[in-house]
Design a protein around this motif. Structure first.
Motif, PDB file in Angstrom:
ATOM      1  N   ILE A 157       0.860  -1.182   0.000  1.00 28.76           N
ATOM      2  CA  ILE A 157       0.000   0.000   0.000  1.00 28.76           C
ATOM      3  C   ILE A 157       0.894   1.230   0.000  1.00 28.76           C
ATOM      4  O   ILE A 157       2.076   1.159   0.335  1.00 28.76           O
ATOM      5  N   ALA A 158       0.319   2.352  -0.409  1.00 26.74           N
ATOM      6  CA  ALA A 158       1.071   3.610  -0.410  1.00 26.74           C
ATOM      7  C   ALA A 158       0.087   4.765  -0.359  1.00 26.74           C
ATOM      8  O   ALA A 158      -1.111   4.590  -0.615  1.00 26.74           O
ATOM      9  N   LEU A 159       0.607   5.935  -0.050  1.00 28.76           N
ATOM     10  CA  LEU A 159      -0.206   7.142  -0.056  1.00 28.76           C
ATOM     11  C   LEU A 159      -0.197   7.779  -1.437  1.00 28.76           C
ATOM     12  O   LEU A 159       0.784   7.681  -2.182  1.00 28.76           O
ATOM     13  N   GLY A 160      -1.288   8.455  -1.757  1.00 28.03           N
ATOM     14  CA  GLY A 160      -1.324   9.406  -2.861  1.00 28.03           C
ATOM     15  C   GLY A 160      -1.387  10.777  -2.221  1.00 28.03           C
ATOM     16  O   GLY A 160      -2.464  11.257  -1.850  1.00 28.03           O
ATOM     17  N   GLU A 161      -0.237  11.408  -2.055  1.00 31.02           N
ATOM     18  CA  GLU A 161      -0.163  12.566  -1.162  1.00 31.02           C
ATOM     19  C   GLU A 161      -0.782  13.841  -1.738  1.00 31.02           C
ATOM     20  O   GLU A 161      -1.250  14.686  -0.974  1.00 31.02           O
ATOM     21  N   ALA A 162      -0.795  14.009  -3.051  1.00 30.27           N
ATOM     22  CA  ALA A 162      -1.381  15.223  -3.618  1.00 30.27           C
ATOM     23  C   ALA A 162      -2.869  15.307  -3.280  1.00 30.27           C
ATOM     24  O   ALA A 162      -3.361  16.332  -2.792  1.00 30.27           O
ATOM     25  N   ASP A 163      -3.589  14.205  -3.525  1.00 30.05           N
ATOM     26  CA  ASP A 163      -5.015  14.190  -3.210  1.00 30.05           C
ATOM     27  C   ASP A 163      -5.254  14.223  -1.707  1.00 30.05           C
ATOM     28  O   ASP A 163      -6.219  14.839  -1.239  1.00 30.05           O
ATOM     29  N   LEU A 164      -4.380  13.562  -0.951  1.00 31.66           N
ATOM     30  CA  LEU A 164      -4.548  13.548   0.498  1.00 31.66           C
ATOM     31  C   LEU A 164      -4.354  14.948   1.081  1.00 31.66           C
ATOM     32  O   LEU A 164      -5.101  15.355   1.982  1.00 31.66           O
ATOM     33  N   ARG A 165      -3.372  15.683   0.576  1.00 31.51           N
ATOM     34  CA  ARG A 165      -3.176  17.067   1.028  1.00 31.51           C
ATOM     35  C   ARG A 165      -4.440  17.892   0.803  1.00 31.51           C
ATOM     36  O   ARG A 165      -4.883  18.649   1.676  1.00 31.51           O
ATOM     37  N   ALA A 166      -5.022  17.747  -0.386  1.00 32.95           N
ATOM     38  CA  ALA A 166      -6.217  18.514  -0.705  1.00 32.95           C
ATOM     39  C   ALA A 166      -7.386  18.116   0.188  1.00 32.95           C
ATOM     40  O   ALA A 166      -8.150  18.969   0.658  1.00 32.95           O
ATOM     41  N   ASP A 167      -7.519  16.826   0.450  1.00 33.82           N
ATOM     42  CA  ASP A 167      -8.623  16.350   1.272  1.00 33.82           C
ATOM     43  C   ASP A 167      -8.499  16.842   2.711  1.00 33.82           C
ATOM     44  O   ASP A 167      -9.493  17.197   3.346  1.00 33.82           O
TER      45      ASP A 167
END
Length: 289
Positions: A157-167
């Protein structure tokens, strides 16, 4: 004796990747609608190439990207035993159905996964294909362990940080430290390899990339996704152990050979099975070809 030998009993389900002696450190994203760029990526030195059919491809290019990727994955070159593994970050179920049976496909990367049921669905549509869910929202972070342990096809598993930052509305990089630690713990609890760090978006700021990798490594992440070949060398160097770390690990493993129980080294360091397991991982990383 190598870094993969086990003078102490190993920790339960202790591993880094399918090949624990050579875990991938560099994962290069390339847009699926640019076959010439994909071809260059395969010779870039990246451990894994990720063909992106999602964010990197415009809506009117999705079908072309899928057909170009299908042609690539059907090529005997990508299916060869010594070929660079090719993962595909899919845009939807049409991509999964079109690519699942192709011999050059190493894995699917699944964007915006929030629940384990989505993983089960993809595993049913594409049986036997390794899956890497990407957690890109607060809800996904809350379900991290259930996603990581959803199905035996999940290999990481991994993060998708661009979308997570926005969320999350996060402005500072430190605001993502808790989600990063959360996926590290979830992956370990599910007997998966340490998660790969998300991309660093500024391809010119190699000093910033280095500092970010060092921070990620300290949180337990292993390796990093890249969006340009110039980032690969920095990532490789940042996640490989230093000479001092290698020397310390070799001392620990050497000491463990003569004892099957916990012991103290002459300099006062305490060594038990957990410490030895960590030392073996360090030596395995140092021994990457």
């Amino acid at each position: 004796m190598t870094g993969c030998d086990a003078p102490f009993p190993p920790l339960p389900e202790d591993h880094l990747q399918d090949d624990p002696c050579r875990p991938p450190l560099t994962w290069l994203y390339v847009p699926g609608d640019r076959p010439e760029v994909v071809a260059k990526a395969l010779g870039s030195g990246a451990d894994v190439v990720i063909v992106d059919l999602e964010d990197a491809v415009a809506p009117d290019r999705k079908e072309y990207a899928r057909s170009a990727t299908a042609e690539l994955l059907g090529d005997q070159v990508t299916a060869a035993p010594d070929a660079v593994p090719v993962h595909v970050r899919v845009h939807g179920e049409d991509d999964i159905r079109a690519l699942a049976g192709l011999s050059g496909l190493a894995a699917f990367r699944l964007p915006k996964i929030t629940h384990a049921v989505s993983v089960h669905h993809v595993a049913a549509v594409a049986p036997g294909v390794p899956l890497y869910p990407l957690l890109e929202s607060a809800l996904a972070i809350e379900h991290a362990y259930s996603i990581a342990s959803a199905h035996h096809a999940v290999r990481g598993i991994a993060l998708g940080e661009a979308d997570l930052r926005a969320d999350l509305g996060v402005r500072e990089d430190a605001g993502l430290d808790w989600p990063r630690s959360r996926v590290v713990v979830a992956a370990r609890a599910a007997a998966l390899p340490p998660p790969v760090q998300s991309v660093f978006p500024d391809v010119r700021d190699l000093d910033g990339l280095w500092a970010s990798c060092v921070r990620g490594r300290g949180l337990g992440l292993l390796g990093r996704a890249a969006i340009h070949p110039r980032q690969l060398e920095v990532i490789e160097r940042a996640f490989r152990p230093t000479a001092e770390e290698i020397e310390a690990a070799e001392q620990i493993v050497a000491a463990s050979i003569s004892s099957a129980v916990a012991l103290a080294l002459p300099d006062g360091r305490f060594v038990d099975a957990a410490v030895v397991a960590s030392a073996r991982r360090t030596i395995a990383l140092a021994g990457r070809a």
